[in-house]
Design a protein around this motif. Structure first.
Motif, PDB file in Angstrom:
ATOM      1  N   ILE A  24       0.851  -1.191   0.197  1.00 47.71           N
ATOM      2  CA  ILE A  24       0.090  -0.052   0.200  1.00 47.71           C
ATOM      3  C   ILE A  24       0.927   1.201  -0.077  1.00 47.71           C
ATOM      4  O   ILE A  24       0.697   2.140  -0.777  1.00 47.71           O
ATOM      5  N   LYS A  25       2.012   1.209   0.906  1.00 46.50           N
ATOM      6  CA  LYS A  25       2.762   2.579   1.029  1.00 46.50           C
ATOM      7  C   LYS A  25       3.700   2.653  -0.550  1.00 46.50           C
ATOM      8  O   LYS A  25       3.646   3.995  -0.926  1.00 46.50           O
ATOM      9  N   ALA A  26       4.137   1.474  -1.282  1.00 50.46           N
ATOM     10  CA  ALA A  26       4.632   1.655  -2.325  1.00 50.46           C
ATOM     11  C   ALA A  26       3.788   2.047  -3.485  1.00 50.46           C
ATOM     12  O   ALA A  26       4.044   2.949  -4.244  1.00 50.46           O
ATOM     13  N   ALA A  27       2.383   1.637  -3.530  1.00 54.45           N
ATOM     14  CA  ALA A  27       1.547   2.035  -4.465  1.00 54.45           C
ATOM     15  C   ALA A  27       1.310   3.463  -4.298  1.00 54.45           C
ATOM     16  O   ALA A  27       0.965   3.993  -5.336  1.00 54.45           O
ATOM     17  N   CYS A  28       1.251   3.903  -3.058  1.00 55.48           N
ATOM     18  CA  CYS A  28       0.851   5.498  -3.016  1.00 55.48           C
ATOM     19  C   CYS A  28       2.012   6.299  -3.504  1.00 55.48           C
ATOM     20  O   CYS A  28       1.835   7.579  -3.544  1.00 55.48           O
ATOM     21  N   MET A  29       3.414   6.024  -3.813  1.00 60.55           N
ATOM     22  CA  MET A  29       4.344   6.545  -4.200  1.00 60.55           C
ATOM     23  C   MET A  29       4.755   6.494  -5.588  1.00 60.55           C
ATOM     24  O   MET A  29       5.609   6.800  -6.375  1.00 60.55           O
ATOM     25  N   CYS A  30       3.794   5.483  -6.416  1.00 61.90           N
ATOM     26  CA  CYS A  30       4.229   5.335  -7.671  1.00 61.90           C
ATOM     27  C   CYS A  30       2.887   5.332  -8.670  1.00 61.90           C
ATOM     28  O   CYS A  30       1.763   5.119  -8.083  1.00 61.90           O
ATOM     29  N   GLU A  31       2.937   5.806  -9.999  1.00 63.09           N
ATOM     30  CA  GLU A  31       1.917   5.748 -10.875  1.00 63.09           C
ATOM     31  C   GLU A  31       1.473   4.372 -11.060  1.00 63.09           C
ATOM     32  O   GLU A  31       0.482   4.144 -11.239  1.00 63.09           O
ATOM     33  N   GLU A  32       2.695   3.337 -11.099  1.00 61.05           N
ATOM     34  CA  GLU A  32       2.375   1.980 -11.347  1.00 61.05           C
ATOM     35  C   GLU A  32       3.156   1.239 -10.380  1.00 61.05           C
ATOM     36  O   GLU A  32       4.371   1.366 -10.379  1.00 61.05           O
ATOM     37  N   LEU A  33       2.529   0.285  -9.990  1.00 57.37           N
ATOM     38  CA  LEU A  33       3.269  -0.738  -9.030  1.00 57.37           C
ATOM     39  C   LEU A  33       3.290  -2.071  -9.624  1.00 57.37           C
ATOM     40  O   LEU A  33       1.990  -2.518  -9.440  1.00 57.37           O
ATOM     41  N   TYR A  34       4.114  -2.770  -9.798  1.00 54.44           N
ATOM     42  CA  TYR A  34       4.372  -4.373 -10.330  1.00 54.44           C
ATOM     43  C   TYR A  34       4.805  -5.043  -9.027  1.00 54.44           C
ATOM     44  O   TYR A  34       5.785  -4.874  -8.509  1.00 54.44           O
ATOM     45  N   VAL A  35       3.866  -5.692  -8.455  1.00 55.09           N
ATOM     46  CA  VAL A  35       4.168  -6.798  -7.403  1.00 55.09           C
ATOM     47  C   VAL A  35       4.433  -8.177  -8.107  1.00 55.09           C
ATOM     48  O   VAL A  35       3.808  -8.855  -8.506  1.00 55.09           O
ATOM     49  N   VAL A  36       5.664  -8.587  -7.658  1.00 52.20           N
ATOM     50  CA  VAL A  36       6.238  -9.799  -8.310  1.00 52.20           C
ATOM     51  C   VAL A  36       6.121 -11.184  -7.214  1.00 52.20           C
ATOM     52  O   VAL A  36       6.634 -10.873  -6.456  1.00 52.20           O
ATOM     53  N   LEU A  37       5.431 -12.189  -7.583  1.00 55.02           N
ATOM     54  CA  LEU A  37       5.343 -13.204  -6.825  1.00 55.02           C
ATOM     55  C   LEU A  37       6.241 -14.099  -7.404  1.00 55.02           C
ATOM     56  O   LEU A  37       6.240 -14.757  -8.379  1.00 55.02           O
ATOM     57  N   SER A  38       7.072 -14.755  -6.598  1.00 51.46           N
ATOM     58  CA  SER A  38       8.240 -15.518  -6.724  1.00 51.46           C
ATOM     59  C   SER A  38       7.946 -16.997  -6.448  1.00 51.46           C
ATOM     60  O   SER A  38       7.762 -17.032  -4.947  1.00 51.46           O
TER      61      SER A  38
END
Length: 106
Positions: A24-38
């Motif tokens: 959530i914090k990262a998404a608030c700082m980016c226009e686009e946030l890619y979450v990578v599931l490893s």
């Protein structure tokens, strides 16, 4: 927002409130946030479909979050070599298709 494209990755095995808070914090700082599931198909991990569903259900209301899955065949995290890492990095870059301005970690 400070960044155009960001990335946050992890195994999310299991996903917990700390992960969600970071996302959530990262998404608030980016226009686009890619979450990578490893994921690994050979390690004793929670099924990737379950982890993907957790991430999807918890982020679907956040309009700028997109999910990516990467898979490896190692039996231990120590076996995950630099060569495999480079291959996954190239896959992520190609999938995102634009420069990544920031990588977040929890």
């Amino acid at each position: 927002m400070q960044y155009k494209v960001g990335m946050y990755g992890g195994c999310f095995n299991p996903l917990h409130k700390g992960h969600l808070s970071c996302i959530i914090k990262a998404a608030c700082m980016c226009e686009e946030l890619y979450v990578v599931l490893s994921c690994s198909i050979n390690r004793n991990e929670i099924d990737e479909r379950i982890r993907y569903r957790w991430l999807y259900q918890l982020t679907k209301h956040i309009g700028n979050v997109k999910l990516i899955i990467i898979r490896d065949e190692t039996y231990t995290k120590e076996e995950y070599t630099e060569e495999a890492s480079k291959k996954d990095t190239e896959y992520i870059k190609k999938t995102i298709g634009k420069p990544i301005d920031v990588v977040f970690c929890g």
